[in-house]
Design an enzyme around this catalytic site. Sequence first.
Site, PDB file in Angstrom:
ATOM      1  N   GLN A  34       0.843  -1.201   0.000  1.00 25.43           N
ATOM      2  CA  GLN A  34       0.000   0.000   0.000  1.00 25.43           C
ATOM      3  C   GLN A  34       0.873   1.245   0.000  1.00 25.43           C
ATOM      4  OE1 GLN A  34      -2.431   1.623   3.354  1.00 25.43           O
ATOM      5  NE2 GLN A  34      -4.170   0.965   2.101  1.00 25.43           N
ATOM      6  N   TYR A  66      -6.036  11.053   4.202  1.00 26.27           N
ATOM      7  CA  TYR A  66      -4.650  11.264   3.790  1.00 26.27           C
ATOM      8  C   TYR A  66      -4.607  12.061   2.481  1.00 26.27           C
ATOM      9  CZ  TYR A  66      -3.804   8.073   7.610  1.00 26.27           C
ATOM     10  OH  TYR A  66      -3.779   7.505   8.856  1.00 26.27           O
ATOM     11  N   ARG A  99      -7.563   2.518  -2.669  1.00 26.12           N
ATOM     12  CA  ARG A  99      -8.455   2.513  -1.501  1.00 26.12           C
ATOM     13  C   ARG A  99      -9.131   3.873  -1.380  1.00 26.12           C
ATOM     14  NH1 ARG A  99      -7.660   1.010   4.968  1.00 26.12           N
ATOM     15  NH2 ARG A  99      -9.173  -0.689   4.863  1.00 26.12           N
ATOM     16  N   GLY A 140      -9.386  -6.746   9.198  1.00 29.98           N
ATOM     17  CA  GLY A 140      -8.260  -6.100   9.839  1.00 29.98           C
ATOM     18  C   GLY A 140      -7.962  -6.688  11.197  1.00 29.98           C
ATOM     19  N   ARG A 141      -8.600  -6.156  12.231  1.00 27.64           N
ATOM     20  CA  ARG A 141      -8.301  -6.565  13.604  1.00 27.64           C
ATOM     21  C   ARG A 141      -8.411  -8.074  13.847  1.00 27.64           C
ATOM     22  NH1 ARG A 141     -11.637  -1.377  15.789  1.00 27.64           N
ATOM     23  NH2 ARG A 141      -9.999   0.158  15.463  1.00 27.64           N
TER      24      ARG A 141
END
Length: 366
Positions: free
Chosen positions: A103, A188, A235, A324-325
């Site tokens: 990424q 971002y 993304r 993810g987690r």
Amino acid sequence: MGLAAPTLFSSLRLGSLRLPNRIVMAPMTRSRSDQPGDIPNALMARYYAQRASAGLLITEATQISRQGQGYSYTPGIYTQEQVEGWRLVTDAVHQAGGRIILQLWHVGRMSHASFHADGQTVAPSALSPQAQVWVVGQDGVGRMVDCPVPRELSTQDIADVIEDYRLAAARAMQAGFDGVEIHGANGYLIDQFLRTTSNHRLDEYGGSMENRVRFAQEVVAAVVGEVGANRTGIRLAPFITQRAMNCPEIIPTILHLSSSLDKTGLAYIHLSEADWDEAPLIPEQFRHDLRDCFSGRIMVAGKYDAARAEQILSAGLADLVAFGRPFIANPDLPARIREQSPLAAFDPHTLFGGDAHGYSDYPVMS
């Protein structure tokens, strides 16, 4: 879900890759790179290889330049030492039978003066994100600190950043990655250009929707020109509004961008969905609209479990689901889902920085 989740465990062609299942490990910042130099290491190689049973691994966000960094100990892809460090990771993942993409990240204004030689963060416009980043101080302790007001990028600065994306994509291929994902989400730099709340420019990169998507389009064109559309994804986060990003025009802007990216043959769009309690739900109409304007693969990531993943895949509104987690404490997550085994809980105190504890020492099922 076990055998009740046939779609989740079906194979899929994603650009140049054949994936054995639709389970993706989502990008997660863990801040374990070697210092100085933000260099990937053998510990990171072990961590990713342990999770290679996913259909696809997406690395933690990786800064394309020193200017692109916003958090301590996050890895880069702008020096030869970093390329060699990432080669340890890709070799380990491939030896374990996995597939991994990098990424590409520029945080823009989500940064701190300590990461920049001139003490200045950068952004489309000189507007504060009203947010904090994790920075390790001289005492070796990581803390959340306020982001300063950034400097507005000049048009030459923008051209330089686009070139940094191209060079980072080229280095990702040198490091052995199977592809790249452009981070255009979560407040971002690319996301900052897309939104009226963070982009007040008066030139060709601001104002109209066509101008606000220009930076994203030019970044994608540069990366695709270097590595190919079949090795490139992006993304996006249309419904995430924290960090002063609550733009009233973001949904049509994202759809407009997605339609233009469809013409490039981009391999996929990765939707970053909010994963906290009481987060906004993505309307089903948006999912249909995205399908209508983008013919590539669609990946979703948020608060998905096996049941929700199977539901959205079976409905045809997504092709892959990123977790993810759950992957943090469950390196063998696909096997646990298939066997309907309980998931282990992760230690929140070991998420950022540190050593193998809470990182690569979580066990697989006995």
